[in-house]
Design a protein around this motif. Structure first.
Motif, short mmCIF file in Angstrom:
data_model
loop_
_atom_site.label_atom_id
_atom_site.label_comp_id
_atom_site.label_asym_id
_atom_site.label_seq_id
_atom_site.Cartn_x
_atom_site.Cartn_y
_atom_site.Cartn_z
N ALA A 129 51.71 43.04 38.25
CA ALA A 129 50.63 43.19 37.27
C ALA A 129 51.20 43.77 35.99
O ALA A 129 52.21 44.47 36.00
CB ALA A 129 49.53 44.08 37.82
N ARG A 165 45.37 41.64 42.72
CA ARG A 165 46.71 41.06 42.83
C ARG A 165 46.92 40.26 44.10
O ARG A 165 47.98 39.65 44.27
CB ARG A 165 47.76 42.18 42.74
CG ARG A 165 47.75 42.90 41.40
CD ARG A 165 48.52 44.20 41.43
NE ARG A 165 49.93 44.02 41.73
CZ ARG A 165 50.81 45.01 41.80
NH1 ARG A 165 50.41 46.25 41.58
NH2 ARG A 165 52.07 44.77 42.08
N THR A 209 48.57 39.20 37.11
CA THR A 209 47.31 39.91 36.88
C THR A 209 47.45 40.81 35.67
O THR A 209 48.47 41.49 35.50
CB THR A 209 46.92 40.76 38.11
OG1 THR A 209 46.71 39.89 39.23
CG2 THR A 209 45.66 41.56 37.86
#
Length: 321
Positions: A129, A165, A209
């Motif tokens: 992320a 995620r 993400t």
């Protein structure tokens, strides 16, 4: 999709739980509609927002070509209850979650589905992320290396990351059970431990993400974590850790106490910070992280800012360990 054969492409259910964040929700929904993967369906679960979100969702998806279901809870039940409503409502063989203040990059689902292709033992795929500020500038990236048989690493404090995620096979959810609605926090960590006992994990080392800066603001309800999540986590998984041996059991107990000490530091509960840092050290005295948290805790309120810096460094280090 550009990856696995379209003939074999499984349906993905994207679940967005939401409460009172209509502006952020718009970005989340649009990021689902912009996915390169097909087929995909979207389930938005409104957990009794002050203003119903269905009109907003309807406006966004009018010409999207993606099946969309919007469900509203009559009373606020919490994020895990909303996720479970979405899981039950969806038809996908794969389930992916997106918090209402996060968003996915366009190839997020495609990349994670590709990581499952031809690997029936893999039941959960998660990505890295990236955190951005209000202008979209990248602040930092979080990554991990947990893969394969993940149970031991998770029990010992390893991190997979937020629900946004992960993508999970529905068959594994059926085996492991839904996210536990009793947990007001540590919901993801608890569920991942159960899922890991029924499948292998796979990590996609790309930041698929996008998390907003606001996600990292201090929102912990420390007392609830201390009084509810902490004892419940120990009760739920202490035997699982013990079955892996004394070292894993002690490291699991230390990880729970250390996480609570970190929460106490972030929220100004200095007595709790010392108490649980000491508890972590007694459970497993060989952890550098525990020693640093203990040193910060005994420093008192003046260590608040250093605690934030150290906690971020430790978290990034743990992601990459």
């Amino acid at each position: 999709m550009a990856g696995a054969s379209a003939l074999a492409a499984p349906l993905v259910t994207a679940v967005i739980p939401t409460y009172g964040r209509s502006e952020a929700l718009q970005d989340a929904v649009e990021s689902v509609l912009q996915q390169t993967y097909d087929p995909i369906e979207l389930v938005v679960v409104d957990d009794a927002s002050p203003e119903p979100v269905e009109p907003l969702v309807t406006d966004l998806v009018t010409d999207a070509g993606v099946p969309v279901t919007c469900i509203r809870h009559e009373t606020n039940q919490g994020a895990n209850a909303a996720r479970n409503t979405g899981i039950r409502a969806g038809d996908g063989d794969l389930v992916a979650f997106l918090d209402d203040d996060d968003r996915w990059k366009p190839d997020s689902i495609e990349r994670r589905v590709d990581a499952l292709s031809g690997r029936p033992s893999v039941g959960l795929v998660y990505s890295d992320a990236v955190t951005v500020d209000a202008d979209g500038a990248v602040l930092h990236e979080t990554t991990s290396s947990i893969s394969g048989d993940a149970t031991r690493a998770l029990l010992r404090g390893g991190i997979v990351g937020s629900f946004s995620r992960v993508l999970v096979r529905r068959s594994v959810i059926d085996d492991a059970g839904l996210p536990d609605e009793r947990f007001p926090s540590w919901q993801d960590w608890e569920w991942y431990i159960r899922l890991s006992q029924h499948c292998q994990f796979e990590h996609v080392s790309e930041p698929l993400t996008v998390r907003r800066t606001e996600n990292e603001q201090i929102t912990d309800d420390h007392e609830q974590k201390r009084d509810e999540s902490y004892p419940l986590m120990l009760e739920t998984h202490r035997d699982t850790a013990a079955a892996d041996g004394w070292r894993t059991k002690r490291q699991f107990e230390a990880a729970c106490a250390r996480s609570l000490a970190a929460s106490a530091l972030q929220n100004g509960y200095w007595v709790d910070a010392v108490r649980f840092a000491v508890r972590a050290a007694r459970a497993y005295p060989f952890s550098t992280e525990t020693a640093l948290y203990l040193a910060l805790a005994v420093g008192g309120p003046g260590t608040f800012k250093p605690a934030q810096v150290v906690r971020r460094w430790l978290t990034t280090r743990r992601h990459r360990s």
